[in-house]
Each structure stands twice: as C-alpha cells, then as structure tokens.
Scaffold this active site. Structure first.
Site, mmCIF file in Angstrom:
data_model
loop_
_atom_site.group_PDB
_atom_site.id
_atom_site.type_symbol
_atom_site.label_atom_id
_atom_site.label_comp_id
_atom_site.label_asym_id
_atom_site.label_seq_id
_atom_site.Cartn_x
_atom_site.Cartn_y
_atom_site.Cartn_z
ATOM 1 N N LYS A 152 -4.984 57.011 114.705
ATOM 2 C CA LYS A 152 -5.213 55.609 115.067
ATOM 3 C C LYS A 152 -5.303 55.489 116.588
ATOM 4 O O LYS A 152 -4.564 56.145 117.322
ATOM 5 C CB LYS A 152 -4.044 54.760 114.554
ATOM 6 C CG LYS A 152 -4.166 53.309 114.964
ATOM 7 C CD LYS A 152 -3.415 52.406 114.056
ATOM 8 C CE LYS A 152 -1.918 52.607 114.083
ATOM 9 N NZ LYS A 152 -1.294 51.853 112.990
ATOM 10 N N ASP A 161 -0.932 58.041 112.207
ATOM 11 C CA ASP A 161 -1.045 56.571 112.218
ATOM 12 C C ASP A 161 -0.049 56.034 113.247
ATOM 13 O O ASP A 161 0.392 54.891 113.169
ATOM 14 C CB ASP A 161 -0.693 56.075 110.804
ATOM 15 C CG ASP A 161 -1.194 54.669 110.521
ATOM 16 O OD1 ASP A 161 -2.104 54.216 111.224
ATOM 17 O OD2 ASP A 161 -0.667 54.038 109.589
ATOM 18 N N TRP A 175 0.998 56.758 103.794
ATOM 19 C CA TRP A 175 0.031 57.855 103.999
ATOM 20 C C TRP A 175 0.558 59.141 103.362
ATOM 21 O O TRP A 175 -0.218 59.935 102.836
ATOM 22 C CB TRP A 175 -0.230 58.095 105.499
ATOM 23 C CG TRP A 175 -1.205 57.127 106.093
ATOM 24 C CD1 TRP A 175 -1.419 55.838 105.694
ATOM 25 C CD2 TRP A 175 -2.109 57.371 107.170
ATOM 26 N NE1 TRP A 175 -2.394 55.271 106.474
ATOM 27 C CE2 TRP A 175 -2.833 56.180 107.383
ATOM 28 C CE3 TRP A 175 -2.361 58.474 107.995
ATOM 29 C CZ2 TRP A 175 -3.813 56.063 108.385
ATOM 30 C CZ3 TRP A 175 -3.331 58.362 108.990
ATOM 31 C CH2 TRP A 175 -4.048 57.173 109.181
ATOM 32 N N ASP A 202 11.371 62.225 117.102
ATOM 33 C CA ASP A 202 10.274 61.864 118.003
ATOM 34 C C ASP A 202 9.320 63.060 118.083
ATOM 35 O O ASP A 202 9.734 64.153 118.461
ATOM 36 C CB ASP A 202 10.901 61.546 119.374
ATOM 37 C CG ASP A 202 9.875 61.140 120.410
ATOM 38 O OD1 ASP A 202 8.676 61.431 120.223
ATOM 39 O OD2 ASP A 202 10.291 60.545 121.421
ATOM 40 N N ASP A 241 8.660 60.837 111.610
ATOM 41 C CA ASP A 241 8.691 59.477 112.174
ATOM 42 C C ASP A 241 10.031 59.269 112.883
ATOM 43 O O ASP A 241 11.034 59.886 112.538
ATOM 44 C CB ASP A 241 8.531 58.417 111.076
ATOM 45 C CG ASP A 241 8.053 57.083 111.645
ATOM 46 O OD1 ASP A 241 6.887 56.724 111.412
ATOM 47 O OD2 ASP A 241 8.838 56.402 112.355
ATOM 48 N N GLY A 275 5.847 55.573 104.553
ATOM 49 C CA GLY A 275 5.498 56.648 103.624
ATOM 50 C C GLY A 275 4.201 56.448 102.849
ATOM 51 O O GLY A 275 3.880 57.255 101.980
HETATM 52 C C1 LIG Z 1 1.879 52.050 111.474
HETATM 53 S S1 LIG Z 1 3.344 52.920 111.246
HETATM 54 C C2 LIG Z 1 2.842 54.206 110.142
HETATM 55 C C3 LIG Z 1 2.591 53.754 108.718
HETATM 56 C C4 LIG Z 1 2.387 54.951 107.784
HETATM 57 N N1 LIG Z 1 1.151 55.642 108.085
HETATM 58 C C5 LIG Z 1 2.380 54.517 106.340
HETATM 59 O O1 LIG Z 1 1.306 54.488 105.738
HETATM 60 O O2 LIG Z 1 3.430 54.253 105.782
HETATM 61 C C6 LIG Z 1 3.515 53.759 112.779
HETATM 62 C C7 LIG Z 1 4.766 54.605 112.895
HETATM 63 O O3 LIG Z 1 4.712 55.385 114.088
HETATM 64 C C8 LIG Z 1 6.070 55.713 114.382
HETATM 65 N N2 LIG Z 1 6.224 56.293 115.729
HETATM 66 C C9 LIG Z 1 6.032 55.673 116.929
HETATM 67 N N3 LIG Z 1 6.315 56.513 117.944
HETATM 68 C C10 LIG Z 1 6.683 57.701 117.376
HETATM 69 C C11 LIG Z 1 7.087 58.954 117.902
HETATM 70 N N4 LIG Z 1 7.174 59.168 119.242
HETATM 71 N N5 LIG Z 1 7.396 59.957 117.056
HETATM 72 C C12 LIG Z 1 7.316 59.755 115.713
HETATM 73 N N6 LIG Z 1 6.941 58.574 115.150
HETATM 74 C C13 LIG Z 1 6.627 57.565 115.962
HETATM 75 C C14 LIG Z 1 6.768 54.376 114.221
HETATM 76 O O4 LIG Z 1 8.152 54.559 114.049
HETATM 77 C C15 LIG Z 1 6.059 53.791 112.990
HETATM 78 O O5 LIG Z 1 6.822 53.952 111.818
#
Ligand SMILES: C[S@@+](CC[C@H](N)C(=O)[O-])C[C@H]1O[C@@H](n2cnc3c(N)ncnc32)[C@H](O)[C@@H]1O
Length: 251
Positions: free
Chosen positions: A156, A116, A57, A91, A75, A55
């Site tokens: 990203k 991200d 961002w 997803d 997420d 959370g």
């Molecule tokens: C680096 S973290 C994000 C951190 C976030 N931006 C923050 O500041 O708190 C990347 C996230 O991408 C999510 N993710 C990966 N594949 C996904 C998908 N298919 N759908 C939704 N979220 C996904 C992961 O569960 C993970 O929590």
C-alpha cells in the site's frame, strides 16, 4: 453529498460481504482483487504479510497458498490466530522482529510479500506521508533479499509527496511495477497499491531503496536544509479507521 452516500454504501457493502464470508476485515477484498487482477500468489507459495492485524489478508493468503504453502505475518499489534498462518507481534523495522521472521522462514526464500502497512497517523499530513513512505522503503530493504527471483511484492502507498520517487527507487528490482486501486479501497482514501512482479535481483542497485528514495526526495524539496517550524501544508494523505458495530475492523 451524493458522492458521500455512494462511498458509504460501497463501504457497507464490502463490510457485509466480509462478515458473510468470515473475513475479519473489509481489506481482505483488496487483496482478493489484487490477486484476481495480477495472480500474484500461487498454491504452495511462501508469503510474508507485513502489517497483518487484524488478519484479513492473512486469511486470504492462507486460502491461496493451500496446505503446501506458508504464511508468516507481522504487526505491531497482536493478532488473533489465523489457522495455517504464523503471526508475529513486533515492528518490522526492529532487528529482533526481523530475526524472528527469518527464524520462522527457516532459510526458505519467499515467493511473495504482501504489505498493507500503515503507520500511526498524527494528522500532520506531510510528516505522516514522509513517515509512511520511509516505512515502505524500509520494508522493501528488509524483504527484497528474502524474495525469490521472479517473486512478487504488493504494498500500500498513499498518494502524495514522494510517491513517484519511491516508485522510481523500487522499479529496478522488478520487471513490472504497476499502480492499482482495488474497488474495495475507499473512494475518499488516497491509498493505492503498488504491484511489483518478476523480481530481478541481478539488477538490484548497490544503494538501498531508502537511500535512493531519500536522495531523490531531497533533490525534489531543494536540499537537506530543514525549515524550523514549517507552516503545515495540506496534502491528500488521509487514513480513517474506526471500529464498526458488526465487529469487523475498518481497514
Ligand atoms: C491497514 S492495517 C492492515 C490490515 C490487514 N492487511 C488486514 O487485512 O487485516 C495496517 C497495519 O500496519 C501495522 N503497522 C504499522 N507500522 C508497523 C510496523 N512498523 N511494523 C509492523 N506493523 C506495522 C499497523 O499496526 C496496522 O495493523
């Protein structure tokens, strides 16, 4: 050894700053730095935050859009509430999740998409890179039709095979596409942010981002034949994630 020390020191410093500022993750500073440099999000904007857990961002986006804006996050992992944001679990590539996002937006177009997203890492670097790139392409294909003319998109990416092809596939959709490494990104990581500004929907090619990306990558690797049991090849794709003693998550 010295590099490692500097890297750890930097990471600790961002983590301390995140904790002191009330952000849930150090990654909050990455979005803040992207914002400082590119002024992507404005007051009153509608923002989609893709891969929003835990959370950080979303917290920054809520601050930026203010009372009149809207932040919808999504997420795979459930996210503790962030005041002022609507955070969905699902997803992003699943049509049911996409439907829920559309419902939350209620027909309003987005001004900005911030992503991200990082897929689950298996350690087979080339496969991880390919999954990560395809996921980013899918996020573009879902979210671009929701983005206003002139809108912005940051995502990203991990430096490695396919990055140039993905960027080439995205380029026609915006008048400016830049790579940016916020200071808050780890030195050791291959992550980089793509910052796309001024959405130009009238220039959108007929084929999807994913189709054009896959065609280009297939050309790059010499056709569509799939090698059986290929030897693992080291690439620069690296993601490390760990929980820390201070309760902040490493992102
Ligand atoms: C680096 S973290 C994000 C951190 C976030 N931006 C923050 O500041 O708190 C990347 C996230 O991408 C999510 N993710 C990966 N594949 C996904 C998908 N298919 N759908 C939704 N979220 C996904 C992961 O569960 C993970 O929590």
């Amino acid at each position: 050894m010295a590099d490692h020390w500097v890297e750890n020191h930097k990471r600790d410093s961002w983590r301390k700053q995140a904790k002191a500022s009330g952000y849930r993750a150090r990654s909050a500073f990455k979005l803040k730095q992207i914002q400082q440099r590119f002024n992507l999000v404005r007051e009153g904007d509608f923002v989609l935050d893709v891969g929003c857990h835990p959370g950080g961002w979303a917290q920054v986006a809520v601050e930026l859009v203010g009372q009149d804006g809207k932040v919808v996050g999504v997420d795979l992992q459930p996210c503790a509430p962030v005041e002022g944001a609507i955070l969905l679990t699902g997803d992003i590539t699943d049509p049911l999740t996409q439907e829920r996002i559309l419902e939350e937006l209620g027909g309003d177009p987005l001004n900005v998409i911030v992503s991200d997203i990082s897929p689950h890492i298996t350690g087979k670097w080339d496969m991880d890179q390919s999954v990560a790139m395809t996921l980013v392409a899918d996020v573009f294909d879902f979210a671009l039709p929701l983005l206003k003319k002139g809108g912005g998109f940051t995502t990203k990416l991990f430096q490695g095979i396919g990055v140039e092809e993905l960027i080439a596939a995205v380029r026609p959709h915006f008048s400016s596409v830049r790579r940016y490494s916020p200071d808050a990104s780890r030195n050791s990581s291959s992550e980089v942010y793509l910052v796309c500004r001024h959405h130009t929907p009238w220039k959108a090619p007929k084929l999807s981002v994913r189709e054009r990306y896959e065609t280009a990558v297939n050309k790059l690797v010499g056709g569509e034949e799939i090698e059986e049991d290929p030897e693992p090849v080291a690439s620069s794709f690296r993601v490390r994630r760990k929980k820390t003693d201070d309760g902040l998550e490493e992102h």
